[in-house]
Design a protein around this motif. Structure first.
Motif, PDB file in Angstrom:
ATOM      1  N   LEU A  53       3.329 -22.257   3.806  1.00 16.58           N
ATOM      2  CA  LEU A  53       2.902 -20.943   4.521  1.00 16.58           C
ATOM      3  C   LEU A  53       4.289 -20.343   5.005  1.00 16.58           C
ATOM      4  O   LEU A  53       4.133 -19.215   5.214  1.00 16.58           O
ATOM      5  CB  LEU A  53       2.088 -21.658   5.582  1.00 16.58           C
ATOM      6  CG  LEU A  53       0.694 -21.626   5.437  1.00 16.58           C
ATOM      7  CD1 LEU A  53      -0.009 -22.592   6.526  1.00 16.58           C
ATOM      8  CD2 LEU A  53      -0.102 -20.223   5.048  1.00 16.58           C
ATOM      9  N   SER A  72      11.100 -24.220  -0.572  1.00 11.62           N
ATOM     10  CA  SER A  72      11.316 -23.474   0.130  1.00 11.62           C
ATOM     11  C   SER A  72      11.638 -22.321  -0.439  1.00 11.62           C
ATOM     12  O   SER A  72      11.632 -22.460  -1.895  1.00 11.62           O
ATOM     13  CB  SER A  72      12.636 -23.806   0.969  1.00 11.62           C
ATOM     14  OG  SER A  72      13.493 -23.878   0.327  1.00 11.62           O
ATOM     15  N   LEU A  96      12.473 -17.517  -0.825  1.00 13.15           N
ATOM     16  CA  LEU A  96      13.097 -16.369  -0.269  1.00 13.15           C
ATOM     17  C   LEU A  96      11.859 -15.583   0.604  1.00 13.15           C
ATOM     18  O   LEU A  96      10.879 -15.693   0.159  1.00 13.15           O
ATOM     19  CB  LEU A  96      13.462 -15.520  -1.171  1.00 13.15           C
ATOM     20  CG  LEU A  96      14.500 -15.884  -2.009  1.00 13.15           C
ATOM     21  CD1 LEU A  96      14.994 -14.849  -3.355  1.00 13.15           C
ATOM     22  CD2 LEU A  96      15.825 -16.277  -1.723  1.00 13.15           C
ATOM     23  N   GLN A 136      10.782 -12.760   1.090  1.00 10.63           N
ATOM     24  CA  GLN A 136       9.953 -11.905   0.595  1.00 10.63           C
ATOM     25  C   GLN A 136       8.645 -12.315  -0.203  1.00 10.63           C
ATOM     26  O   GLN A 136       7.798 -11.493  -0.349  1.00 10.63           O
ATOM     27  CB  GLN A 136      10.792 -10.745  -0.146  1.00 10.63           C
ATOM     28  CG  GLN A 136      11.220 -11.305  -1.705  1.00 10.63           C
ATOM     29  CD  GLN A 136      12.824 -11.615  -1.829  1.00 10.63           C
ATOM     30  OE1 GLN A 136      13.173 -12.294  -0.821  1.00 10.63           O
ATOM     31  NE2 GLN A 136      12.983 -11.662  -3.068  1.00 10.63           N
ATOM     32  N   TYR A 137       8.739 -13.454  -0.455  1.00  7.34           N
ATOM     33  CA  TYR A 137       7.403 -14.103  -1.113  1.00  7.34           C
ATOM     34  C   TYR A 137       6.393 -14.376  -0.167  1.00  7.34           C
ATOM     35  O   TYR A 137       5.221 -14.812  -0.592  1.00  7.34           O
ATOM     36  CB  TYR A 137       7.904 -15.043  -1.983  1.00  7.34           C
ATOM     37  CG  TYR A 137       8.942 -14.807  -3.134  1.00  7.34           C
ATOM     38  CD1 TYR A 137       8.764 -13.740  -3.747  1.00  7.34           C
ATOM     39  CD2 TYR A 137       9.939 -15.765  -3.341  1.00  7.34           C
ATOM     40  CE1 TYR A 137       9.892 -13.281  -4.825  1.00  7.34           C
ATOM     41  CE2 TYR A 137      11.056 -15.438  -4.304  1.00  7.34           C
ATOM     42  CZ  TYR A 137      10.878 -14.195  -5.113  1.00  7.34           C
ATOM     43  OH  TYR A 137      11.734 -13.898  -5.821  1.00  7.34           O
ATOM     44  N   GLN A 138       6.648 -14.479   1.055  1.00  2.67           N
ATOM     45  CA  GLN A 138       5.762 -15.217   2.010  1.00  2.67           C
ATOM     46  C   GLN A 138       4.224 -14.573   1.924  1.00  2.67           C
ATOM     47  O   GLN A 138       3.192 -15.238   1.942  1.00  2.67           O
ATOM     48  CB  GLN A 138       6.310 -15.196   3.481  1.00  2.67           C
ATOM     49  CG  GLN A 138       5.488 -16.098   4.600  1.00  2.67           C
ATOM     50  CD  GLN A 138       5.908 -15.952   5.794  1.00  2.67           C
ATOM     51  OE1 GLN A 138       6.805 -15.113   6.182  1.00  2.67           O
ATOM     52  NE2 GLN A 138       5.600 -17.135   6.496  1.00  2.67           N
ATOM     53  N   PRO A 139       3.860 -13.371   2.042  1.00  5.19           N
ATOM     54  CA  PRO A 139       2.838 -12.772   1.930  1.00  5.19           C
ATOM     55  C   PRO A 139       1.907 -13.419   0.885  1.00  5.19           C
ATOM     56  O   PRO A 139       0.673 -13.711   1.050  1.00  5.19           O
ATOM     57  CB  PRO A 139       2.977 -10.997   1.736  1.00  5.19           C
ATOM     58  CG  PRO A 139       4.084 -10.976   2.189  1.00  5.19           C
ATOM     59  CD  PRO A 139       4.935 -12.015   1.871  1.00  5.19           C
ATOM     60  N   TYR A 140       2.247 -13.488  -0.272  1.00  2.00           N
ATOM     61  CA  TYR A 140       1.575 -13.829  -1.391  1.00  2.00           C
ATOM     62  C   TYR A 140       1.201 -15.627  -1.070  1.00  2.00           C
ATOM     63  O   TYR A 140       0.183 -15.972  -1.530  1.00  2.00           O
ATOM     64  CB  TYR A 140       2.255 -14.114  -2.753  1.00  2.00           C
ATOM     65  CG  TYR A 140       2.692 -12.641  -3.054  1.00  2.00           C
ATOM     66  CD1 TYR A 140       2.009 -11.668  -3.739  1.00  2.00           C
ATOM     67  CD2 TYR A 140       4.079 -12.244  -2.879  1.00  2.00           C
ATOM     68  CE1 TYR A 140       2.336 -10.391  -4.229  1.00  2.00           C
ATOM     69  CE2 TYR A 140       4.526 -11.120  -3.260  1.00  2.00           C
ATOM     70  CZ  TYR A 140       3.700 -10.079  -4.035  1.00  2.00           C
ATOM     71  OH  TYR A 140       4.184  -8.756  -4.211  1.00  2.00           O
ATOM     72  N   ILE A 151       0.837 -16.877   1.753  1.00  2.00           N
ATOM     73  CA  ILE A 151      -0.168 -17.158   2.676  1.00  2.00           C
ATOM     74  C   ILE A 151      -1.608 -16.951   2.144  1.00  2.00           C
ATOM     75  O   ILE A 151      -2.327 -17.868   2.574  1.00  2.00           O
ATOM     76  CB  ILE A 151       0.281 -16.081   3.970  1.00  2.00           C
ATOM     77  CG1 ILE A 151       1.538 -16.518   4.848  1.00  2.00           C
ATOM     78  CG2 ILE A 151      -1.124 -16.213   5.030  1.00  2.00           C
ATOM     79  CD1 ILE A 151       1.708 -15.680   5.646  1.00  2.00           C
ATOM     80  N   VAL A 152      -1.676 -15.873   1.364  1.00  2.00           N
ATOM     81  CA  VAL A 152      -2.858 -15.725   0.851  1.00  2.00           C
ATOM     82  C   VAL A 152      -3.347 -16.670  -0.102  1.00  2.00           C
ATOM     83  O   VAL A 152      -4.436 -17.185   0.233  1.00  2.00           O
ATOM     84  CB  VAL A 152      -3.040 -14.263   0.069  1.00  2.00           C
ATOM     85  CG1 VAL A 152      -4.281 -14.007  -0.630  1.00  2.00           C
ATOM     86  CG2 VAL A 152      -2.639 -13.145   0.845  1.00  2.00           C
TER      87      VAL A 152
END
Lengths: 498, 569
Positions: free
Chosen positions: B60, B465, B467, B469-473, B475-476
């Motif tokens: 997450l 862990s 980078l 910039q990948y977080q939105p994907y 989370i979904v």
């Protein structure tokens, strides 16, 4: 917590998503990009077509032909096979598959074969660190790539598999110990990217990320010149502990040893020098001798509570190769600079100024040590040999020697070529021999027969490429180049001249 | 709904004929062995699924929500735990769930029933195969407690030689499970060859048997290779013989060749039985003859055979020669064709049918759509130039989860619901079944589609862990995993409810025309009172009619068995 402030981020991200233009692939800044993008788009629309077709038919049939009590309880009579139809829906996918195969194969052939005249960069990977070396002798932990230049990478690993992967340049290749892996790229735009390790390699896999800078050629040259001499910055001799910090970054020490007291895979360096540590058996005072030993022979005197996982830095700092003690001392100066317990016993001895060592601060002492230029040859080479040396330098890069052997004294997977010729070399058999012409020839042609102590017998065979009368010139030019890097080159180490 | 219970004593069936624990543990009855396999594999699936939820929760936040640096632990030490979690997830799901769950679980229960046979050819071998599975699972548990492996399920050398975790134990467990798989394969090949009833020629067999037959061939031919490979790995670790370690003169790439020589065909061990289930569900619920029987049957064999020759597509970026890359790429594209043929035939079966959207059929439709996405994303991975920018990224993770979860597991769940009334004798809540299926379908897409996107952007797989910039994907994707968790809890709820409180199932609740629907639900210990004579087409539904009085279907033509007149008065 994260959910609240991430929503606008997600929205912005979606709006700026490259999907709008490139259907999900990042914009590629290498010459491979347009072809890969084109084929990806082709596949994308083929997939959209078939997904919509299949999903559409499944949903449409489920509604149109749904079972209705009293109205539609049995299927309409229809054929249960139709060979022309079967052949049609076998052949159409087959044709699409063959088109994708042929294009994928064709584009890959361009990616597989480096053009001649590439600039060569050596890549060395180990848990969990990347190191890059350049033909001019610089070694860096950031990958610098000149723009608009075909660059070939010769890569190898010190331990396990790693993956060399830069999405924005559309290149990926596994890095395999015992092999020289090559991959090439021509970047068409400058930019700042990340090199991420793609092949799983253990605990620190997800942190094995290096910065990649694609630079205009003048800036690229400037960066390399700065990196080539770790002892000097902008013409000024650096304090030893600053050099030590550079070395720590370059060698990857800081991946496991923190400098702020945080617990790492290894003991923190904060307030380490001069303190008392508990060992697996007994205790020890962390003085200069202990630090040296811990770096050169990890695992011999283990600090309690840690695992024996530190790689062997013997060849990088000590070993038979001389003058590396200066690097080791610089590193220990750095460790001392982090400790409030640092004292005379924990600091490296400074032979130049014996009386003042305990009274001066670490940095002042450090500036006293003289710096030697890292890349200049100490022996003047005969003028006739200069073209041979130049040819050897080219071969060094193009044949992949650069992947394992540095020319600036840094140890790689193989021994460094700096100050190799004319020096005594200790072998795994226990014998010590002088690295003369005959020895160098033998080592290149028959790798594995004799192995330098501290290294593994993993050098690939160059017999077919370099043996025989027709290759004498190639082999000799390589040895000329090795000679040009040594301050003890002599007639016995140089190839015979006619 | 008419109760079919006889007044007084209930009819004896395989479940209640002997209730002692010993009668279960030492049973030679294929149905009981199948049920024990289902319990074991579903337990493994629960553990593997929970590990998946841990993985998704960890991801997450970029630095890790569960395993991250603390005062007492470095980030690398924390990430090692994450690596152990995803390794166990992979090993459990591949070796202990996907490979045995359909073939050894459902297959054991229904293969003899589909053949009108009393049991499999070698009942004792069948029981041994189950206990080898259990033994392997115990070794895996021991290794996990002693020091959970952190190599990834692929055990790539030299990392698997160097790591201090208990690789030998885990590999030994998988070796045993491999033998379990070989024995099951031998058993089913012989059963299908030798125990077909009179009248059932090869081309009158239900397609499920064709799928299992093709699968069994792969199990028998490919599994020994992984067995030997894993033994070599143990020798390398214990005696330092240099097979795979370059420092000892071995080759890490050799291990990859050996490993994928099994493990690629192994994905067909997982997907062929899944396709076989779909080939049973679609005609039954469309009330229409399967379309292109021969093409579906032969496409199974084609997939099994070509599937042996594509393993090198896992190694496009490891420096194998361009010639090999080319051949493997071509064969990979060829194996896509028979899969496409199957999908089109299922759709043609639905055309002009009378489609009932009961739970099993909803799962079959889910399978067709999800498998299409999984297959098409596989096509782009088989394309060498594209693989370079997708290899070892989340795109691969998304792709194989679409195939393995959206394909194999969804088909398994469909088959479980299809045959549930047959082997438990109970009906489940149909409404709950449909809602759960839709929820699961949504959950699968929400979980795995973002993986395809983030992978195309470049995020490597097996990252504790990542980078920012990948977080939105990420989370979904995690939200999707939680949706799936809810769906599975609902499923566990209504299936358990069905076991204890469910309505009694009729012999033929769906109107199937294959032999298993001609015997009682649940079947007696001997399955059929007499060996059936097969004269009808097993996909001809014209004589299978709904009977209001028993709430199920009955054959209106000659009964397929000489079973005494129905007991339902």
């Amino acid at each position: 917590m994260f959910a609240v402030d991430i929503l606008p981020q997600m929205f912005n991200h979606a709006m700026s998503h490259p999907l709008i233009g490139s259907y999900g692939l990042p914009n590629s800044d290498s010459t491979f990009g347009p072809k890969i993008q084109w084929l990806w788009n082709f596949w994308f629309w083929v997939s959209v077509f078939f997904t919509v077709l299949i999903t559409g038919l499944a949903v449409y049939f489920s509604i149109k032909y749904r079972f209705r009590k009293g109205i539609r309880e049995a299927a309409d009579p229809s054929a249960d096979h139709n060979t022309p139809l079967e052949i049609t829906w076998s052949v159409i996918p087959l044709i699409i598959m063959l088109v994708m195969f042929v294009l994928g194969f064709k584009y890959y052939m361009d990616m597989d074969q480096p053009p001649s005249g590439c600039y060569n960069i050596g890549v060395l990977a180990w848990q969990w660190k990347w190191q890059f070396s350049y033909p001019d002798g610089a070694t860096t932990s950031t990958l610098y790539i000149p723009v608009d230049t075909p660059v070939k990478f010769s890569m190898t690993s010190k331990d396990v598999l790693h993956g060399f992967w830069i999405p924005e340049l559309s290149i990926q290749r596994d890095v395999i110990p015992g092999r020289t892996m090559t991959v090439w790229v021509k970047a068409i735009h400058t930019g700042h990217f990340k090199l991420q390790c793609a092949e799983y390699c253990g605990d620190g896999h997800s942190e094995m990320i290096a910065n990649v800078d694609v630079l205009p050629i003048p800036e690229f040259k400037k960066k390399l010149a700065q990196a080539a001499d770790i002892w000097v910055h902008d013409g000024k001799v650096l304090p030893l502990h600053v050099v030590g910090k550079k070395i720590a970054e370059l060698e990857g020490c800081l991946g496991c040893h923190s400098v702020n007291g945080a617990r790492g895979t290894g003991p923190t360096w904060k307030n380490l020098a001069g303190s008392q540590v508990k060992l697996v058996s007994g205790t020890a005072t962390v003085d200069y001798a202990y630090l040296r030993q811990a770096i050169l022979y990890p695992g011999h005197k283990m600090v309690a509570g840690f695992n024996n996982v530190m790689p062997n830095y013997y060849t990088d700092f000590g070993g038979a190769a001389h003058k590396k003690h200066r690097k080791l001392d610089a590193l220990i100066w750095f460790i001392n600079s982090l400790s409030v317990h640092a004292n005379k016993a924990s600091r490296p001895p400074v032979p130049d100024m014996p009386g003042k060592a305990s009274t001066l601060s670490a940095s002042k002492q450090a500036t006293a040590a003289p710096a030697t230029p890292a890349t200049t040859a100490a022996v003047k080479m005969p003028a006739a040999a200069l073209p041979m040396i130049a040819a050897g330098k080219k071969l060094y890069a193009s044949m992949g020697c650069i992947g394992c052997h540095t020319v600036n004294g840094t140890a790689g997977v193989g021994p460094t070529w700096k100050n190799l010729a004319g020096y005594p070399v200790k072998l795994t058999s226990g014998k010590t021999v002088l690295a003369d012409y005959k020895f160098l020839r033998f080592m290149i042609l028959y790798p594995g027969k004799k192995v330098v102590a501290g290294f593994q017998p993993i050098m690939p065979s160059y017999t077919t490429a370099l043996a025989g009368a027709k290759n004498v010139k190639k082999l000799d030019s390589l040895i000329w180049y090795i000679n040009s890097l040594s301050d003890k080159a002599s007639a016995s180490t140089e190839p015979p001249t006619k | 709904m008419t109760a079919v219970d006889m007044p007084g004593k209930p009819k004896l069936n395989y479940l209640n004929c002997d209730k002692s624990i010993k009668s279960w543990l030492l049973t030679l009855d294929h149905k009981r062995i199948g049920v024990m396999y289902l319990i074991a594999t579903l337990t493994a699936f629960f553990i593997g699924g929970m590990l998946a939820e841990v993985i998704r929760t960890q991801l997450l936040v970029p630095k890790g929500l569960i395993f991250h640096a603390t005062k007492h632990m470095s980030s690398f030490a924390a990430y090692k735990h994450y690596n152990q979690v995803f390794t166990l997830h992979g090993i459990i799901m591949v070796f202990m769930v996907l490979i045995p769950i359909i073939v050894a679980g459902l297959g054991n229960i229904v293969i003899p029933l589909l053949l009108g046979a009393k049991d499999v050819a070698f009942p004792r071998l069948n029981l041994m195969s189950f206990y080898l599975y259990v033994g392997g699972a115990i070794m895996a548990i021991v290794s996990t407690i002693a020091g959970a492996v952190d190599t990834g399920w692929t055990f790539y050398t030299p990392f698997s030689i160097q790591t201090e975790t208990y690789v030998c134990f885990m590999v030994g467990g998988i070796f045993l499970i491999g033998f379990s798989s070989i024995f099951t394969g031998i058993n089913f090949i012989v059963t299908i060859h030798k125990m077909r009833p009179p009248g059932m020629t090869w081309f009158r067999m239900p397609l499920f048997l064709w799928g299992i037959y093709a699968t069994s061939i792969i199990q028998v031919a490919a599994t020994p290779v992984v067995g030997v490979t894993l033994l070599l790995l143990i020798l390398e670790r214990t005696m330092h013989i240099g097979f795979f370690n370059s420092a000892l003169g071995g080759s890490p790439v050799l291990f990859q060749d050996f490993f994928w020589f099994y493990s690629h065909p192994a994905v067909y061990i997982m997907i062929l039985p899944a396709m076989a289930i779909i080939s049973e569900i679609v005609p039954t619920f469309s009330r229409k003859h399967i379309f292109g029987y021969e093409f579906i049957a032969f496409s199974s064999l084609a997939i099994a055979l070509i599937g042996f020759l594509v393993w090198g597509h896992h190694m496009f970026v490891n420096g194998q020669s361009a010639e090999l890359d080319t051949i493997f790429s071509l064969l990979t594209f060829l194996v896509a064709v028979p899969s496409a043929v199957k999908v089109f035939n299922w759709l043609a079966t639905m055309y002009k049918g009378a489609i009932k959207l009961d739970t099993p059929m909803l799962y079959a439709l889910s399978f067709i759509i999800l498998f299409t996405v999984g297959g098409l994303t596989g096509v782009v991975l088989g394309c060498i130039a594209e693989d370079v920018v997708l290899h070892d990224t989340y795109f691969v993770v998304g792709h194989f989860h679409y195939v393995m979860f959206g394909g194999t597991m969804i088909a398994f769940i469909g088959g479980l619901h299809y045959w549930w009334p047959k082997f438990t004798g109970k009906m489940y809540n149909e409404t709950m079944g449909r809602i759960t299926c839709v929820l699961l379908f949504i959950g699968v897409n929400v979980t795995f589609f973002p993986m395809l996107m983030v992978g195309a952007e470049g995020m490597p797989r097996r990252y504790a862990s990542y980078l920012p910039q990948y977080q939105p994907y990420m989370i979904v994707s995690t939200i999707g995993a939680y949706i799936q968790l809810v769906a599975f809890l609902m499923m566990a709820g209504y299936l358990l409810h069905s076991l204890f409180r469910g309505k009694k199932a009729p012999d033929n609740p769906w109107g199937g025309a294959t032999l298993e629907w001609t015997t009682a639900s649940p079947p007696s210990h001997y399955n059929f009172d007499d060996t059936p004579l097969v004269i009808e087409d097993c996909y001809d539904y014209s004589n299978v009619k709904y009977d209001e009085s028993i709430g199920g279907y009955v054959r209106t033509d000659v009964p397929a068995t000489t079973e005494p007149a129905p007991v339902h008065a």
